[in-house]
Design an enzyme around this catalytic site. Sequence first.
Site, PDB file in Angstrom:
ATOM      1  N   TYR A  31      16.379 -13.913  39.112  1.00 39.66           N
ATOM      2  CA  TYR A  31      17.556 -12.918  39.381  1.00 39.66           C
ATOM      3  C   TYR A  31      18.796 -13.829  39.961  1.00 39.66           C
ATOM      4  CZ  TYR A  31      15.232 -13.112  44.054  1.00 39.66           C
ATOM      5  OH  TYR A  31      14.843 -13.264  45.261  1.00 39.66           O
ATOM      6  N   HIS A  42      16.810 -19.091  41.623  1.00 43.63           N
ATOM      7  CA  HIS A  42      17.866 -18.659  40.870  1.00 43.63           C
ATOM      8  C   HIS A  42      18.419 -19.945  39.889  1.00 43.63           C
ATOM      9  CE1 HIS A  42      18.162 -15.831  44.244  1.00 43.63           C
ATOM     10  NE2 HIS A  42      18.726 -16.858  44.852  1.00 43.63           N
TER      11      HIS A  42
END
Length: 295
Positions: free
Chosen positions: A224, A271
């Site tokens: 995400y 990430h």
Amino acid sequence: MFCGVLYLHSILKISQCTCGHCHMKKHNDSWFSKRFNASYHPLMTRSSPVSTETFLWWKKIQPRSGTGWNEYRKAVDELFQIIPDKELYRDEGPDRCRVCSVVGNSGNLKNSRYGPLIDFSDFVFRINKGPTKGFERDVGSKTTHRIIYPESAVDMDNSTHLVMFSFKLLDLKWLISVFTTHTVKRGNTPLKSTIRANQSLVTVVSPSFMEYVHGHWLGKHGRYPSTGFMTVVMALHICDQVRVFGFGADKHGNWDHYFEKTSPFYKTGPHGGTFEYDTIKELHKRNIIEMYGIW
Ligand SMILES: *[C@@H]1O[C@H](CO)[C@@H](O)[C@H](O)[C@H]1NC(C)=O
Ligand SMILES: *[C@@H]1O[C@H](CO)[C@@H](O)[C@H](O)[C@H]1NC(C)=O
Ligand SMILES: *[C@@H]1O[C@H](CO)[C@@H](O)[C@H](O)[C@H]1NC(C)=O
Ligand SMILES: *[C@@H]1O[C@H](CO)[C@@H](O)[C@H](O)[C@H]1NC(C)=O
């Protein structure tokens, strides 16, 4: 608002992306248009649409994915009993000139003396604990919005908007608890059961916006998006001119924070760190934002 920043820019001779100019650049750039979709509003209201697809995406990023739709709806309803249910910043138009600075926590802010430039903005977004006290010369002193999640929460002053990214149901429950019962005290780690923040200035980023950033902007790189990257895209949605400070490594290639040393593994975490950073650089190259720092 009066576009005083034009004057400062002409003194500093760094003029690149003033309000009207950014608008044209944005809307004329096909790379940008492929990614940007104005119909996604960053901040949640009680009736923000959340599609089944978004809900499934949001469930998947949670450590325990047992959250059901009814539980989610219940938490959202409860939340909007205690925070304002207002549509904010949907006032885009040719006369608006909202200048925003997004201030990351990179060590490249040390000795930058960007403080005055940062403070000379309508909105100043700071991320997680990023302090100002003692660092004013380099990072400024104004904070209109502080982006947090429960694990990174800090006290803020009474004029700062608390902007929460909710990565899981517990985050919504924590936010409610902080302003009511103070009973949520831990998730995977201990959490503050109370923080100082102005309840009438609390906002939550919508899961649809988070999914949009992950899909449209990052091509689903990483599990995400990082808080920093989402904040930059949020600024593109609610501001007319966006400056970005304190992202990336310092000139020695270190990824420390300007206020502390961080672990060497900090760079990307869950990430798509490099991809995110390259995307921010591309926005700068295309004159859609101004990025300050060393890269
Ligand atoms: C926008 O694109 C059109 C067509 O490519 C071009 O004629 C125009 O000059 C561009 N405008 C700006 C402000 O770049
Ligand atoms: C923007 O997003 C909305 C909602 O998902 C969608 O209906 C619309 O087609 C999108 N617009 C563009 C230009 O992709
Ligand atoms: C907000 O904070 C400022 C500075 O700390 C303080 O002077 C002021 O009284 C506070 N306002 C309210 C309404 O509490
Ligand atoms: C919270 O913010 C509102 C809106 O800016 C302000 O009117 C109010 O005085 C603030 N509350 C406190 C306790 O400072």
